[in-house]
Design a protein around this motif. Structure first.
Motif, short mmCIF file in Angstrom:
data_model
loop_
_atom_site.label_atom_id
_atom_site.label_comp_id
_atom_site.label_asym_id
_atom_site.label_seq_id
_atom_site.Cartn_x
_atom_site.Cartn_y
_atom_site.Cartn_z
N ALA A 276 0.84 -1.20 0.00
CA ALA A 276 0.00 0.00 0.00
C ALA A 276 0.87 1.25 0.00
N LYS A 277 1.95 1.20 0.79
CA LYS A 277 2.83 2.37 0.86
C LYS A 277 3.52 2.63 -0.47
N ARG A 278 3.96 1.55 -1.10
CA ARG A 278 4.63 1.70 -2.39
C ARG A 278 3.67 2.32 -3.42
N ALA A 279 2.46 1.79 -3.47
CA ALA A 279 1.49 2.30 -4.44
C ALA A 279 1.27 3.79 -4.22
N ALA A 280 1.23 4.21 -2.94
CA ALA A 280 0.98 5.62 -2.64
C ALA A 280 2.14 6.51 -3.10
N ARG B 91 10.44 4.43 -15.47
CA ARG B 91 10.62 2.98 -15.64
C ARG B 91 11.22 2.68 -17.01
N GLU B 92 10.69 3.32 -18.04
CA GLU B 92 11.22 3.13 -19.39
C GLU B 92 12.69 3.50 -19.45
N ALA B 93 13.02 4.64 -18.81
CA ALA B 93 14.41 5.10 -18.82
C ALA B 93 15.30 4.11 -18.08
N CYS C 251 15.27 -4.09 -5.70
CA CYS C 251 14.37 -3.26 -4.90
C CYS C 251 13.41 -4.12 -4.10
N SER C 252 13.11 -5.32 -4.61
CA SER C 252 12.22 -6.29 -3.97
C SER C 252 10.74 -5.94 -4.06
N ALA C 253 10.36 -5.01 -4.92
CA ALA C 253 8.93 -4.73 -5.11
C ALA C 253 8.21 -5.98 -5.60
N GLU D 49 4.19 -5.77 -13.33
CA GLU D 49 3.45 -4.51 -13.20
C GLU D 49 4.19 -3.50 -12.31
N VAL D 50 4.89 -3.98 -11.28
CA VAL D 50 5.55 -3.05 -10.36
C VAL D 50 7.04 -2.88 -10.62
N CYS D 51 7.63 -3.76 -11.41
CA CYS D 51 9.09 -3.72 -11.57
C CYS D 51 9.55 -2.34 -12.07
N PRO D 52 10.46 -1.67 -11.33
CA PRO D 52 10.87 -0.32 -11.73
C PRO D 52 11.71 -0.30 -13.00
N VAL D 53 12.24 -1.46 -13.42
CA VAL D 53 12.99 -1.49 -14.68
C VAL D 53 12.29 -2.40 -15.69
#
Lengths: 260, 478
Positions: free
Chosen positions: B38-42, B54-56, B318-320, B373-377
């Motif tokens: 929840a915190k990450r989504a916020a 993310r694209e970059a 990051c472990s997301a 869906e959440v992966c920052p890369v």
């Protein structure tokens, strides 16, 4: 997603070819009948090529990519001339749209790769066809029941159908649509995952069942019968008194059905 | 897979079964993963250009890996110019030997460590212990893991499976300075750890750290953390040894801008992490007097050779993906039996350590796609999982030959592929299914299936095949 699929411009097709999927053909024929009912009610002619069998999703997702190649070839041949292909299974449509290019690449057959590229934008999940191509939100359905909707993972994250199924359900007369808590959580089906990792899968579906029961719904709806068979199997085992129904079956119901 | 320290690695389904039955673990994990989700989504929703970031982040990693050799050679030159020494380690054994030799050369029998998953991967602490060198983990959670002789179960929160009462009991049992009446108040627990760690920091002559990013054109090395303990590790001892997987190099200082935005929001759900340490070689009168950077391959070049699998190397740890994974949430990290658990571990571990070691991991996923869906890369983890399943099927067919082809799964998949290749066989199979199921159907339901399929009916009914297929209905009406 392999890459973006550009859907064709919103022109109403006069004729659609139904890809029922092997699973629905064999296990859930009522879903196929419902798709035909809804489309014919909207004045769309439905064609069903009998040579169709399976899209190969189970083989591909379990690691049997080599065995998937002939199935991709078969699908491409059967539906080569179709203007639009519609299927009541989000995961099978996702297989065609997102993974067929990869299978074609593995086959080393450039001709197949071209056929697949040409075909994949024409393969639509039912809610995409209804909203994006036919421009219909209200299909004239009547279903006076409390219903909750589970957005299946491949529809949600691969096809990105978004709220299309919910918009169709909201337009159903008499329906009492209740939101499913933690709706976007996977039910734990995952094809052969449900068997290979049965314990983890059961832990997942237990939580899904709990959230469904919390809604007080009589029916749990979704746009993919594989997930529904999983959720429904757990509901049935627990004698929960809640049934599962494919979105198409709700959309097919009318006042006359309710009276009958 | 489980308990890699005990030597025997269990296949994931078996290890998961034990974990699923651990109610304390389930409770701790469920609580922790839901809170961080929840915190990450916020905090992610606050960033208007998150998708572009993310694209970059992905594009940069793609480019780095295409010219990895070039960037590493440049990094070596830059670090050397700044007064550091670069070492190249082909595998775990070489990495551990290089570090052991460095520690021994400085006459130390004790080192302080922080923020290094790579040395967890190479088993450095055990290798040092064999040479009589004691390695102290100083990251709080790592310390907890070490004191309880456990292994990490999460990339970022290694002790996520423990609650504060368990930690209180552990400290009382293992730390000399812990007051006998220690409570489970997090502040008291942290204070106890702090007193213990301060003594270690002040006494240690050699520090060992991991590396989040290494900038090729300046030779700057960076560690991001929450506690400040890694900063102690990297600044107090006379000698600093930093260990990095070769994929951690980035071309320029500017590239940090992308990752320092992506990483904290994805990992700890913070806008910025409390401590970002950056250092370049050695500086007179400030920090360590000797700096060594160990570049570790340990299977990464082979991962790079896999065109589909290589994107696993984009990972910034990051472990997301762990936090959103419905499988990880229920089994925890130990079931994966690997340094890297969760979805990223399920693709990285089999590629780094070989399919024969971790062949069950690519199947430890329902392919729900929450990780992607959440992966920052933007690592397409589901696609790599499916690809590795294919490699696993190919590998076991090659290794086991006819025996594999005769296995129930292989035979079934092959048989079904033949059935689906022919309309006649397919329609015949539909009819045969209706007949074959008869002994199994009771009161309109199948409640028990034989063999491997019994996993389904352990907790789920199965509807029987209905009398009329869709195609039969279609033919009848037309």
């Amino acid at each position: 997603m392999v890459d973006d699929v550009r859907l064709p411009a919103p022109t109403s097709p006069s004729r659609v070819s139904l890809f029922i999927t092997c699973f629905n053909d064999t296990m859930f024929p009522q879903t196929g009948r419902a798709v035909v009912t809804v489309l014919e009610r909207l004045g769309v002619a439905v064609d069903f090529p009998l040579e169709q069998t399976c899209c190969g999703q189970m083989h591909f997702n379990t690691g049997y990519a080599d065995e998937t190649i002939p199935l991709v070839r078969r699908f491409a041949e059967v539906f080569a001339d179709a203007e639009v292909v519609v299927s009541p299974s989000a995961s099978c449509v996702a297989m065609v749209r997102d993974y067929y290019p990869r299978v074609a690449e593995l086959s080393g057959d450039a001709g197949l790769a071209r056929e697949v590229q040409a075909l994949r934008p024409r393969v639509l999940e039912l809610s995409e066809l209804l909203l994006d191509r036919l421009g219909v939100e209200d299909v004239g359905a009547y279903f006076p029941r409390r219903v909750t909707y589970h957005p299946t993972c491949h529809g949600l994250r691969m096809l990105e159908v978004g709220d299309r199924p919910l918009r169709l359900l909201r337009a159903v007369r008499g329906i009492d649509l209740v939101e499913l808590p933690e709706a976007e959580q996977c039910c734990g089906f995952g094809g052969t995952f449900a068997i290979k990792n049965a314990d983890t899968s059961i832990a997942m579906v237990s939580d899904k069942v709990r959230t469904i029961l919390d809604t007080g719904a009589e029916v749990c709806a979704a746009a993919d019968n594989s997930c529904l068979m999983h959720i429904g199997g757990a509901l049935s085992r627990q004698r929960a008194g809640v049934r599962t129904m494919h979105l198409a079956e709700i959309l097919a119901r009318t006042k006359e059905d309710a009276a009958a | 897979m489980s308990e890699h320290r005990s030597g025997r690695v269990l296949p994931f389904p078996e290890a998961a079964r034990a974990a699923l039955a651990d109610t304390q673990l389930r409770h701790n994990l469920g609580h922790a993963t839901h809170a961080i989700r929840a915190k990450r989504a916020a905090v992610v929703s606050e960033v208007p250009d998150w998708e572009e970031l993310r694209e970059a982040g992905r594009a940069l990693k793609e480019r780095v890996l295409r010219h990895l050799g070039q960037h590493l050679v440049q990094l070596e030159a830059s670090v050397t110019r700044a007064g550091g020494v670069v070492h190249w380690a082909r595998d775990a054994e070489e990495c551990n030997r290089i570090i052991g030799d460095l520690v021994a050369a400085h006459g130390a029998d004790e080192v302080v460590k922080a923020k290094s998953l790579t040395t967890e991967e190479t088993g450095l602490n055990e290798a040092l212990a064999d040479r009589g060198i004691r390695a102290w983990e100083t990251d709080l959670a790592q310390l907890i893991i070490q004191l309880s002789d456990d292994s990490p179960s999460h990339i970022l929160v290694p002790a996520i499976h423990k609650n504060r009462e368990q930690i209180r009991a552990l400290f009382v049992r293992t730390l000399e300075d812990a007051p006998a009446d220690l409570s489970d108040d997090p502040r008291e627990l942290a204070e106890t750890a702090r007193l213990h760690l301060r003594k270690l920091f002040l006494g240690a002559r050699v520090g060992i750290s991991g590396v989040n990013f290494a900038v090729a054109d300046t030779g700057t090395v960076s560690v991001v953390e929450s506690e400040g303990n890694a900063r102690m590790c990297t600044t107090l001892p006379e000698v600093l040894i930093s260990v990095m997987g070769i994929e951690k190099v980035i071309p320029t200082w500017e590239d940090l801008e992308v990752y320092l935005q992506l990483l904290p929001r994805s990992s700890t759900a913070e806008r910025m992490n409390p401590y970002t340490s950056l250092w370049t070689g050695v500086t007179d009168g400030d920090g360590p007097r000797a700096f060594h950077l160990v570049l570790v391959d340990n299977g990464r070049i082979e991962v790079l050779a896999d065109e589909i699998g290589r994107e696993a190397l984009y990972c910034i740890r990051c472990s997301a993906c762990l936090n959103v994974c419905p499988v990880y949430e229920r089994t925890g990290g130990h079931a994966y039996g690997s340094t890297y658990p969760g979805p990223i571990g399920a693709i990285l571990t089999p590629m780094l350590s070989g399919m024969s070691e971790a062949g069950s991991l690519p199947y430890a996923s329902s392919l729900c796609g929450a990780c992607y869906e959440v992966c920052p890369v933007k690592i397409n983890i589901p696609q790599v999982l499916v690809h590795l399943r294919h490699r696993e099927v190919q590998a076991s067919t090659q290794a086991r030959g006819v025996r594999e082809r005769l296995s129930p799964e292989h035979a079934a998949m092959h048989g079904m592929a033949r059935v689906f290749a022919s309309r006649r066989l397919y329609e015949a199979a539909q009819k045969a299914g209706r007949v074959a199921q008869r002994p199994l159907v009771r009161d309109g339901n199948i409640r028990r299936l034989p063999g491997p399929l019994g996993g389904w009916t352990a907790a789920r009914d199965l509807p029987p095949v209905p009398p009329q297929s869709f195609r039969d209905w279609w033919r009848e009406r037309s």
